[in-house]
Design a protein around this motif. Structure first.
Motif, mmCIF file in Angstrom:
data_model
loop_
_atom_site.group_PDB
_atom_site.id
_atom_site.type_symbol
_atom_site.label_atom_id
_atom_site.label_comp_id
_atom_site.label_asym_id
_atom_site.label_seq_id
_atom_site.Cartn_x
_atom_site.Cartn_y
_atom_site.Cartn_z
ATOM 1 N N ASP A 24 0.858 -1.181 0.000
ATOM 2 C CA ASP A 24 0.000 0.000 0.000
ATOM 3 C C ASP A 24 0.896 1.234 0.000
ATOM 4 O O ASP A 24 1.382 1.671 1.041
ATOM 5 C CB ASP A 24 -0.913 -0.004 1.233
ATOM 6 C CG ASP A 24 -1.946 1.119 1.189
ATOM 7 O OD1 ASP A 24 -1.867 1.973 0.279
ATOM 8 O OD2 ASP A 24 -2.832 1.141 2.069
ATOM 9 N N THR A 25 1.124 1.785 -1.180
ATOM 10 C CA THR A 25 2.037 2.922 -1.305
ATOM 11 C C THR A 25 1.423 4.232 -0.816
ATOM 12 O O THR A 25 2.120 5.248 -0.740
ATOM 13 C CB THR A 25 2.466 3.092 -2.772
ATOM 14 O OG1 THR A 25 1.299 3.219 -3.597
ATOM 15 C CG2 THR A 25 3.273 1.887 -3.239
ATOM 16 N N SER A 26 0.140 4.218 -0.486
ATOM 17 C CA SER A 26 -0.495 5.439 0.014
ATOM 18 C C SER A 26 -0.153 5.703 1.477
ATOM 19 O O SER A 26 -0.425 6.790 1.994
ATOM 20 C CB SER A 26 -2.015 5.348 -0.148
ATOM 21 O OG SER A 26 -2.559 4.332 0.691
ATOM 22 N N VAL A 27 0.430 4.718 2.139
ATOM 23 C CA VAL A 27 0.760 4.852 3.561
ATOM 24 C C VAL A 27 2.138 5.491 3.713
ATOM 25 O O VAL A 27 3.112 5.040 3.099
ATOM 26 C CB VAL A 27 0.740 3.480 4.263
ATOM 27 C CG1 VAL A 27 1.140 3.625 5.733
ATOM 28 C CG2 VAL A 27 -0.637 2.849 4.148
ATOM 29 N N GLN A 53 1.370 -3.007 8.121
ATOM 30 C CA GLN A 53 0.404 -3.598 7.196
ATOM 31 C C GLN A 53 0.621 -3.133 5.760
ATOM 32 O O GLN A 53 0.140 -3.770 4.819
ATOM 33 C CB GLN A 53 -1.016 -3.262 7.650
ATOM 34 C CG GLN A 53 -1.451 -4.006 8.905
ATOM 35 C CD GLN A 53 -2.812 -3.557 9.413
ATOM 36 O OE1 GLN A 53 -3.490 -2.745 8.767
ATOM 37 N NE2 GLN A 53 -3.224 -4.069 10.561
ATOM 38 N N ALA A 54 1.353 -2.040 5.594
ATOM 39 C CA ALA A 54 1.626 -1.544 4.243
ATOM 40 C C ALA A 54 2.697 -2.364 3.537
ATOM 41 O O ALA A 54 2.849 -2.274 2.315
ATOM 42 C CB ALA A 54 2.053 -0.077 4.302
ATOM 43 N N ASP A 67 4.622 -5.756 2.067
ATOM 44 C CA ASP A 67 4.178 -6.971 1.371
ATOM 45 C C ASP A 67 4.953 -8.183 1.910
ATOM 46 O O ASP A 67 5.878 -8.686 1.267
ATOM 47 C CB ASP A 67 4.402 -6.813 -0.134
ATOM 48 C CG ASP A 67 3.785 -7.957 -0.932
ATOM 49 O OD1 ASP A 67 3.133 -8.828 -0.320
ATOM 50 O OD2 ASP A 67 3.967 -7.984 -2.162
#
Length: 222
Positions: free
Chosen positions: A105-108, A138-139, A141
């Motif tokens: 999740d690259t938005s984090v 959680q961001a 992988d």
């Protein structure tokens, strides 16, 4: 007469151009030791955190076989995986310039969350800090990391050692979770969904848990 005046001016110019560099050189000699004393040298602390697994101990490569020298570097951008002294190419869906396994999740803003978690811990709010830290973790992988390590294990079944490294401000919780992912084989060698990955059990064969890389080493810049 004019010639003598010209020669006199020329001699004066030559004398003025011969600067006395001794004071400048003395200053340089004084500054060099001071600059050397101000240099910050980076050292790496290495901790072997392997467990005594029934699956075996650290093994040396066979004759003629190049050592894997597997290293996983944790950063705010994801996991950089290096093997045989070369960086592995980025997996599908990640930028070609790396890291090998980018954030899920690259938005984090993981760096910001790590800093916030540290401030909360320092302020005596461990529960709030843990919540923020979990959100940052959680961001990452971890499923992709396991898939990559399982693939390398297939190609190098005798290899047991993996080095984990990260920046000095990388939370130890991140390093510990990454090491946990690398320790044991799960029911499958590849998972497409994170929910299946986290729900998977460790692989057991003849009553023994099968190791993935049983000899993890922690190396942190200090």
């Amino acid at each position: 007469m004019a010639q003598r005046q010209h020669n006199k001016r020329r001699r004066e110019q030559e004398q003025s151009s011969n600067l006395d560099l001794a004071p400048f050189m003395n200053m340089v000699v004084i500054l060099i030791p001071m600059l050397l004393l101000s240099v910050i040298f980076v050292s790496a602390g290495v901790i072997n955190v392997s467990t005594d697994l029934a699956t075996g101990t650290h093994s040396a490569p066979n004759d003629g076989e190049e050592a894997l020298e597997l290293t996983v570097a944790l950063s705010n951008a994801g996991f950089e995986v290096m093997a045989a002294k070369e960086r592995l190419p980025a997996v599908d869906g990640c930028p070609a310039e790396g890291p090998t396994i980018c954030l899920a999740d690259t938005s984090v803003d993981v760096a910001g969350k790590f800093d916030e978690a540290k401030r909360l811990y320092d302020a005596g709010k461990p529960d709030a800090a843990k919540s923020v830290l979990d959100g940052a973790m959680q961001a990452y992988d971890f499923r992709g990391l396991y898939n990559q390590l399982a693939q390398l294990k297939k190609a190098h079944p005798e290899e047991t050692r993996v080095v984990f490294t990260g920046e000095p401000d990388m939370p130890y919780a991140m390093l510990i979770r990454a090491m946990d992912v690398a320790r044991f084989k799960l029911e499958k060698d590849n998972y497409r969904e994170s929910t299946q990955f986290w729900a998977a059990n460790e692989r057991v064969q003849t009553g023994k848990t099968r190791a993935l890389f049983s000899d993890p080493v922690l190396a942190i810049a200090q």
